[in-house]
Design a protein around this motif. Structure first.
Motif, short mmCIF file in Angstrom:
data_model
loop_
_atom_site.label_atom_id
_atom_site.label_comp_id
_atom_site.label_asym_id
_atom_site.label_seq_id
_atom_site.Cartn_x
_atom_site.Cartn_y
_atom_site.Cartn_z
N GLN A 78 0.83 -1.20 0.00
CA GLN A 78 0.00 0.00 0.00
C GLN A 78 0.87 1.25 0.00
N GLN A 79 2.01 1.18 0.70
CA GLN A 79 2.90 2.33 0.80
C GLN A 79 3.88 2.40 -0.36
N GLN A 80 4.14 1.26 -0.98
CA GLN A 80 5.19 1.18 -2.00
C GLN A 80 4.76 1.80 -3.32
N PHE A 81 3.50 1.58 -3.69
CA PHE A 81 3.08 1.92 -5.05
C PHE A 81 2.19 3.17 -5.06
N SER A 82 2.45 4.01 -6.07
CA SER A 82 1.63 5.21 -6.25
C SER A 82 0.49 4.94 -7.23
N PHE A 83 0.36 3.71 -7.69
CA PHE A 83 -0.69 3.32 -8.63
C PHE A 83 -1.48 2.16 -8.03
N PRO A 84 -2.70 1.92 -8.53
CA PRO A 84 -3.54 0.87 -7.93
C PRO A 84 -3.03 -0.53 -8.21
N VAL A 85 -3.02 -1.35 -7.18
CA VAL A 85 -2.64 -2.76 -7.29
C VAL A 85 -3.69 -3.58 -6.54
N ASP A 86 -4.25 -4.58 -7.19
CA ASP A 86 -5.23 -5.47 -6.56
C ASP A 86 -4.57 -6.83 -6.33
#
Length: 815
Positions: free
Chosen positions: A275-283
């Protein structure tokens, strides 16, 4: 590939295999700055949640949803009231436009869903007649659907049976975690999200699923069920192209091929850190099939036999056994021992990660970032060609596992260690916007008056707050920003400003100028006696108590002094009961008594009266001018105070320092009167440089009185000080709700601050975070006990300049 959902009823989902799943939203739990023991407690609770299911399937989803910034800001506007409501709404509108221009209409938000396959118990499945009838009627319904129409139907008695089972399941889950049953709107949003819809706020989404109740059954149009999935989906090898009427999305799915090292707990919480690592959505989807202990042991032993056969064959051939076989044999032996001792089930895990982007090039960049992140966690991901649509289907509620090629056999400990449901949570969903979380980028809102309302989940009902940190870290700025917005929203505030840094507010903040009252208590003769206890206090009894406190503080006469204290006490009482009241009158009364001891005390007190600004404290009862609190924001400035250094012992105070602290005590006592004003209005007493009077006994007693009275009178005390040790007194510390700690470089002070926050003082990561905070960043603890790092964000340039306490630079100087 068949769309798996057959029917939806509340949080129950049926698929075409006749299976029924109950889905819940796992309310995220705060995971930031937890101690190792607290993390292990969460791990154990989740492990037990997984292990309580001895059979069936579990479907866990971490979905990147969107929440509306505009809706949150509009809700924030409903908190504004009073004379400045119009100005508050204008500020909120300005915030809204600025935030939307920086972030967009919506902000990424992660939600956690978990679904359990419901298994009929023996009592439910034992009715052979009813089972046969349901099978036959199901066959007829399928024939009718295929040949005659486009409807799905579900028998009401089957729905009721599964609903009874779901209630039992929900009660078991809620003992360990906070959960919410999903509804049709949740499923609709999830499905539309998976099929390319973006830009829709979760809170305002609605999914229309009309049903028709017939005798003994409920029918729904198949089109209504698949409507959220309407789009053009094209598979291009390693990615999907999803086209909707309003948008085009590119999606790729990864699955875990191998776990190449130990996932050490804590530090392996993939769901939390991504959640903190990516600035884009990951499901992320976890499809878990539960293998009962006996069957798991049989599987492991069969695998062990295969590995031993390979080892024996190598030995008979004169070859050495490969390291891969030897390592696998060790792992199997370890797993066999663990399953034999724990009697727990084993789990077949299909783990899929879904990445989306607006174009193929951006998708490639994002996929590389996700693969690198998992590599660092000792997890290898693959993106198999031609399997994107199948892996995509694993995200759909009640869907089946797509393939067996990439199954991982794991234990409940492994699943619990992934940190499902862990998040960093700070503040409220709306209220005063103060900034954003440094780790998550999420907006942080506060409602300063909320603690006293007994909010569900809160760990304190204390309204008071503390702003800690060394010079220049940003504590005064943050304090000013929060007080300003609280006043805009309808609160009343009294700021004690010993450094006279807020005299510009009336000029620089014209929108609140009519409600700002600045009292500048300088050495001007017209201010004579304005801080005399008999002038500033409304009730004579309170004035008498304050007069005793001030005179004993200045003269050093203790209540245990059996000679001098009764003489002073008698003189003060006489003045209180007379028609003319003031501290100069106390001197006169002592001289009137005439005893050598009384005259000596009178001389001692009189020796203070001729100092530069001491005349503020002494009057003969003839003062006409007083401090008024009719405005919403009242700032009492005492220019020229000479405050002692925080390390100076009381015995070493100079006369000017004694007088300066005495004046702060008078003003702070006056604040008690302010606190007892209208109980329906939230009030703030803001004590800047609070350490100066918390270091003396009278000041500490006064602070406790302010805090305790504030809890009952809907008032908060804001302490702005440099050292957590100033607030270390248990009775004071336990009555402080909101906490803000800015940068500190002294290791002893860092440990005291962590202790003040209830954190592990020996945690090197926490120490490092506090030491490396930038200007305007702070460690914050909200009224729920959640801790995180916040960047204060004023948005407006005029607020930044108004609250900036740094000295101005000369022209041409700067960075």
């Amino acid at each position: 590939m068949q769309y798996p959902i057959k029917y939806i009823e509340n949080n129950l989902v049926w698929n075409h295999d006749g299976e029924c799943f109950a889905y819940y939203e796992l309310i995220p739990y705060n995971y930031s700055f937890l101690s190792v023991e607290q993390k292990e407690a969460v791990h154990d609770a989740f492990r037990q949640l997984i292990a309580q299911n001895r059979d069936g399937r579990i479907h866990a989803l971490q979905i990147s949803t969107e929440s509306s910034i505009r809706a949150a800001q509009e809700r924030s506007g409903t908190h504004a009231s009073g004379k400045l409501r119009g100005a508050a709404l204008r500020r909120i509108d300005g915030q809204t436009e600025a935030l939307i221009s920086m972030i967009g209409e919506n902000q990424a938000d992660y939600r956690f869903y978990i679904g359990f396959k419901l298994l009929l118990n023996e009592q439910d499945s034992g009715n052979i007649g009813r089972q046969a009838a349901n099978i036959f009627s199901g066959f007829l319904r399928d024939v009718n659907h295929t040949l005659m129409g486009d409807f799905m139907s579900m028998p009401d008695d089957e729905i009721l049976r599964y609903q009874k089972m779901e209630k039992l399941l929900e009660s078991r889950i809620s003992r360990r975690f906070k959960v919410r049953r999903l509804d049709k709107n949740d499923f609709g949003y999830l499905l539309e999200h998976l099929y390319g819809k973006s830009g829709a706020a979760y809170e305002g989404y609605s999914f229309q699923l009309p049903k028709k109740k017939l005798k003994g059954e409920t029918i729904v149009k198949r089109y209504d069920l698949i409507k959220p999935a309407r789009c053009l989906m094209e598979e291009h090898g390693r990615y999907l192209r999803i086209v909707r009427e309003d948008a085009e999305t590119f999606a790729a799915c990864f699955t875990v091929s191998d776990v190449v090292g130990e996932l050490d707990f804590p530090s392996s919480e993939i769901f939390y850190y991504q959640q903190q690592q990516f600035s884009f959505p990951v499901d992320t989807s976890m499809n878990v099939e539960i293998i009962a202990n006996r069957k798991a042991l049989s599987t492991v032993r069969n695998k062990k036999k295969e590995l031993k056969d390979l080892d024996s064959h190598a030995w008979e051939s004169g070859d050495e056994t490969g390291t891969t076989v030897a390592e696998a044999l060790d792992s199997v032996n370890e797993l066999e021992t663990e399953l034999g001792q724990s009697r727990e089930a084993m789990y077949k895990l299909s783990y899929v990660v879904r990445v989306t982007a607006p174009d193929a090039e951006e998708l490639k960049r994002r996929c590389d970032a996700v693969r690198d992140f998992y590599d660092d966690m000792n997890v290898k991901l693959v993106r198999p060609v031609g399997d994107m649509a199948g892996l995509h289907h694993e995200f759909i509620p009640a869907g089946r596992r797509y393939m067996n090629d990439y199954i991982q056999y794991v234990t409940s400990d492994f699943l619990a260690g992934l940190g499902f449901g862990a998040a960093q949570m700070l503040g409220e969903k709306d209220g005063i916007y103060i900034g954003y979380g440094v780790d998550t980028g999420r907006n942080v809102y506060l409602q300063p008056a909320l603690a006293s309302q007994g909010v569900k989940g809160s760990v304190t009902n204390a309204l008071s707050a503390a702003f800690l940190g060394s010079l220049g870290g940003g504590k005064s700025f943050a304090n000013n920003l929060l007080v300003y917005y609280a006043v805009l929203n309808g609160a009343r505030a009294l700021i004690v400003d010993p450094k006279a840094e807020r005299g510009n507010w009336k000029h620089d903040l014209p929108e609140i100028a009519d409600e700002v009252n600045i009292v500048n208590l300088c050495s001007d003769g017209q201010n004579r006696g304005m801080l005399d206890p008999y002038v500033i206090m409304r009730r004579p009894k309170d004035a008498e108590s304050l007069a005793i406190d001030i005179l004993t503080f200045l003269t050093g006469i203790s209540s245990r002094d059996g000679g001098r204290f009764p003489v002073l006490r008698r003189a003060v009482r006489t003045v209180t009961n007379s028609g003319r009241r003031g501290l100069l009158c106390v001197i006169e009364e002592l001289r009137r008594e005439g005893s050598p001891l009384a005259v000596s005390i009178a001389d001692h007190i009189e020796s203070f009266t001729d100092y530069d600004f001491a005349h503020l404290l002494f009057s003969a009862g003839d003062v006409k001018r007083s401090i008024s609190l009719e405005k919403q924001l009242n700032i009492v400035q005492v220019a020229g105070l000479v405050l002692p250094d925080r390390d100076t012992r009381f015995e070493e105070y100079t006369t000017m320092e004694l007088l300066s602290v005495a004046m702060l005590i008078v003003i702070s006592t006056f604040a008690l009167d302010f606190i007892h004003m209208d109980r329906s209005v939230f009030k703030i007493v803001d004590l800047d440089e609070a350490w100066s009077f918390l270091n003396v006994a009278q000041g500490k007693t006064l602070a406790n009185k302010l805090v305790r009275a504030g809890r009952a009178m809907n008032a908060a005390v804001y302490f702005v000080t440099q050292n957590a040790a100033d607030l270390a007194d248990e009775s004071l510390k336990n009555n402080i709700g909101l906490k803000f700690a800015f940068r500190s470089t002294d290791i002893a002070e860092i440990k005291k601050t962590l202790e003040f926050f209830g954190l592990d003082t020996g945690d090197e990561n926490s120490q490092k975070r506090l030491r490396n905070l930038e200007n305007g960043q702070c460690l914050m603890q909200d009224l729920y006990g959640h801790v995180g790092v916040v960047q204060f964000h004023p948005i407006f340039a005029d607020l930044f300049h108004s609250f900036d306490t740094r000295p101005p630079l000369k022209a041409g100087v700067g960075v």
